[in-house]
Enzyme design. Sequence first.
Site, short mmCIF file in Angstrom:
data_model
loop_
_atom_site.label_atom_id
_atom_site.label_comp_id
_atom_site.label_asym_id
_atom_site.label_seq_id
_atom_site.Cartn_x
_atom_site.Cartn_y
_atom_site.Cartn_z
N LYS A 1 46.65 37.87 37.84
CA LYS A 1 46.13 39.26 37.46
C LYS A 1 48.18 40.60 37.66
O LYS A 1 48.74 39.99 38.39
CB LYS A 1 45.57 40.10 38.78
CG LYS A 1 45.41 41.41 38.85
CD LYS A 1 44.69 41.92 39.62
CE LYS A 1 43.92 43.91 39.76
NZ LYS A 1 43.08 43.96 41.54
N SER B 1 38.95 46.30 40.38
CA SER B 1 40.16 46.66 39.57
C SER B 1 40.90 44.93 39.09
O SER B 1 41.64 44.78 37.90
CB SER B 1 41.28 46.93 39.62
OG SER B 1 41.53 46.27 41.37
N GLY C 1 41.48 44.39 47.23
CA GLY C 1 42.13 45.62 48.50
C GLY C 1 40.36 46.73 48.57
O GLY C 1 40.62 46.70 50.03
N GLY C 2 39.89 46.01 47.81
CA GLY C 2 38.49 46.93 48.54
C GLY C 2 37.33 46.08 46.93
O GLY C 2 36.25 47.06 45.95
N GLY C 3 36.92 45.01 47.09
CA GLY C 3 35.97 43.81 46.16
C GLY C 3 36.47 44.04 45.14
O GLY C 3 36.05 43.43 43.92
N SER C 4 37.74 43.97 44.91
CA SER C 4 38.31 43.69 42.92
C SER C 4 39.12 42.61 42.67
O SER C 4 38.57 42.30 41.64
CB SER C 4 40.03 44.64 43.45
OG SER C 4 39.61 46.05 43.91
#
Length: 606
Positions: free
Chosen positions: A210, A286, A307-310
Amino acid sequence: MGLIKDNGIVYKSVNDVDLGPHTDQTYIHADVKAPRMAGLIAKVFVWFLEMKLIGNILLYFLKKNNRIQQLVSYGVMEDSPLYVPLHHYEDFEEEEVKSLSHGLSPAEQVQHAINCLPSSDTRLQDSYFSFRRWKILDYSRAYSSRKITPLVVAERLISAIEQSSGPGMDMSFFISYEARDILRQATESTLRYQRGEPISVLDGVPIAIKDEIDCMPYPTTGGSKWLHKLRPCKEDACCVKRLRLCGAILVGKTNMHELGAGTSGINPHYGTPRNPYNPKRISGGSSSGSAAVVCAGLCPVALGVDGGGSVRMPAALCGVVGFKPSFGRIPHSGVLPLNWTVGMVGVLAGTVEDSLIVYAAMSGQSEPHQSTVPRLKLPMLKHSNVSSIRLAKSDEWFNDCSDDIRACCLRALGSLHKLYGWETVEVTIPDVEAMRLAHYVTIGSECTASIAHHLENKGRSESGWDVRVALSIYGSFDSRDYLNAQRIRNRQMKFHEKIFRMADVIVSPMVGVTAYEIKDDAQETGELDYVNGAALVRYSIAGNFLGLPAVTVPVGYDRLGLPIGIQFIGKPWSEAKLIQIAYAMEALCEAEYKKPQVFYDLLGEC
């Protein structure tokens, strides 16, 4: 939940909250009051938002109408703040688990992971599967038997990237890749196999990174057009170094939602990574490109940052495995510092087996003298004889998703009970929506603090329109917002500690909706769709905000043929058991996995 007072919730003491199924706690659904915006409307909204007076008024009402003030800013609670979700570890005996010594090399840890896999004579035959992805061991065996070489695979990979990026497909999987560098690595790997000296089973295996993680010789853009100019990439991130030491071919930097500030993966600068199951739909964010390249067969594994389900969210939308270890398990050095206390390197893989291998390669302290990270434990993977597992299920939260997702995940739970005898324990996880908003305040505040000095130097004006909205909202959070968010973190940590005394893991769907359509007006500006965004992150937050390990496994499809994933959230440092559970779940579903519309067979005719 409590009483409304002074525009804010008065929260009960943690000890007074009943976590059983018959609690008096009220489940609050996400009440997102923001219309979808893209194209010209998004631009106009940004213009108003960035005018100081008008912008402050708009931001006030955005926070008020979406319950940030009620549930976070003005919340009344007795809890103190907790800033970092690093958990204490107490060693305990686990069944069917191998405990590794400190100080092993990445290649040695990979070999231990291989020793944890089922023997080849216990594996299911290919005729059992309607569709089967190539695994890391398939690549290694094909190379060792000289049926194919890493160089030939690299050539096929480069051809597939070029085809998928071209007119008529425009899959936008990668932000950057260099054919010459891929071929150089593949040539070196081919020579090692010719000498009979591969470094590990990862030698010659293509892995994508990534574009939030440093990997030479590429810039690290974070999906932006400007960040890499101000923060040059000078060396590999720690996790990338470890993969390189195992001989993996690092094939380039995958596309992502700009700055990780969204859930769709739509990127106005580098194109939108499309879902290989239906290229008219999102792959999720993301880590959108990483999920899509694994789904499309370009790599058996890719790295993301969650970071939030990314990691888990796009994995579920693309029908692959997404695994996020405990906070601190994988060193974070060399990762863009966009979210210090909620972001963690994670693995996207075609199979649970491959996620275990790469997890083993990357895990451990970044410095030999560190002692904060517990010893690495790896699970012995078996299709049968799985010990009894208790699955905590919070009913209203679990059911807050589309009908197809709910039905599919309930069938999966039924299969686990029928075949393995696993028990479902009904619980209530309180204040889920407050936790989602507290996480939003936290990740937004950390992102703003990290890049604030860059934003003043063209960063904001060169960002996508959707990201400019996010940055404006992030910048509106003040000290009370942030501190109360950390107090909610502490409350939730205590709630989850209690739930984990009742069960081994928490189970939920991974997302509230399956992959939705990419609209034409979003291509230039990005998209503001907070309704779908809230549905996509609904089940992700505990893993990040509380630093818990979590994994999603594909368990079926909706009526349109779009993938559905189930999620298991584990106790701190319980990755071994979590992988065992995911492996057992995968075994019940893999025979029904379907081939994506866009798929490349890099080992064909081997």
